[in-house]
Design a protein around this motif. Structure first.
Motif: not given
Lengths: 119, 166
Positions: A60, A65, B22
């Motif tokens: 990450w 992500k 994310g």
């Protein structure tokens, strides 16, 4: 550097899980086997979880992500292991004692005395 | 009602964490999450929340303060079991301890801590909240008195459980 940390975590985890399974073979009765089967597997699995969390956070941080979800999911799995593993051990131990399994080589058994009173 | 709201909010936070990938959550994910959280919160409101003890932030601080100690004891427990697995030196027995705790939360914390820490495994609990502990290496001096001294069995865990759960 990160790979070394992850391998160390994995190594500790696998080593303790292996000790737990070795204990299952070596100990004489259900209670002592539960000792090995709960403590070692909980601790070992927590370290394996740490390795996965470290990997997820690392990817990450490097810009992938979506890898954060790996770390979060593993964190929840770790909490679940930490709460359910000892609870399952209580259930097995209590059920074993109620169905009359005596602890092998026991020097004292207070629970036996208590159940005797109730009869 | 309060129990339903608390457990639904809890479920919703867990949902958000589990679906986070994310990027920000889409509207569809959030709507689905609210619907699911309401259903799960309605079903589990009586199981999750019996009283509002854990709404007190002091207890959460206590749990956080307890974690390092707990982790240290757990590491010690594993080396202890490893030693006993390799040498086979055991002297097991079931002893009764009276930790003098009243709430379910405290006794659960204590029982789970006992199971994961050196040489002990909780087996049963009776109506007066006395714990029956399977101890893998019984010490002779504990056997002499009948209200067993819990210090050698689980050190200061009853005090921690009292701070967290009473």
């Amino acid at each position: 550097m990160m790979w070394e940390i992850i391998y160390i975590f994995l190594g500790i985890g696998v080593a303790f899980n292996m000790l737990g399974s070795l204990g299952l073979i070596r100990f004489p009765d259900v209670y002592t086997r539960l000792h090995a089967g709960t403590k070692c597997t909980t601790f070992g699995s927590i370290f394996i979880c740490f390795a996965i969390i470290a990997y997820g956070l690392w990817r990450w941080y490097d810009g992938e992500k979506e890898m954060i979800s790996l770390a979060i999911h593993t964190f929840f799995a770790m909490i679940a292991i930490l709460l359910t593993n000892p609870t399952g051990a209580h259930a097995i131990a209590r059920a074993a004692h109620r169905s009359g399994v005596k602890p092998a080589r026991a020097v004292v058994d207070d629970l036996e005395a208590k159940e005797g009173e109730n009869d | 009602m309060l129990a339903f709201i608390a457990s639904a909010v809890f479920c919703f936070v867990i949902w958000l964490l589990l679906t986070f990938n994310g990027r920000m959550w889409g509207t569809d994910e959030i709507v689905a999450g609210i619907v699911m959280a309401c259903i799960a919160g309605y079903i589990s409101r009586k199981i999750f929340i019996k009283d509002f003890k854990l709404a007190n932030p002091k207890r959460w601080l206590m749990i956080l303060a307890y974690l390092p100690r707990f982790f240290y004891e757990m590491a010690k427990a594993n080396f202890d079991v490893a030693y006993r697995v390799l040498t086979g030196r055991i002297k097991p027995g079931i002893v009764k301890i009276a930790p003098d705790l009243k709430s379910d939360l405290a006794i659960t914390t204590l029982a789970n801590s006992i199971t994961l820490t050196p040489g002990t495994l909780s087996v049963d609990v009776d109506e007066e909240k006395n714990l029956y502990v399977h101890w893998i290496n019984v010490k002779d001096e504990v056997l002499e008195k009948m209200p067993r001294d819990y210090k050698p069995i689980c050190s200061t865990f009853p005090e921690w459980a009292r701070r967290i759960g009473e």
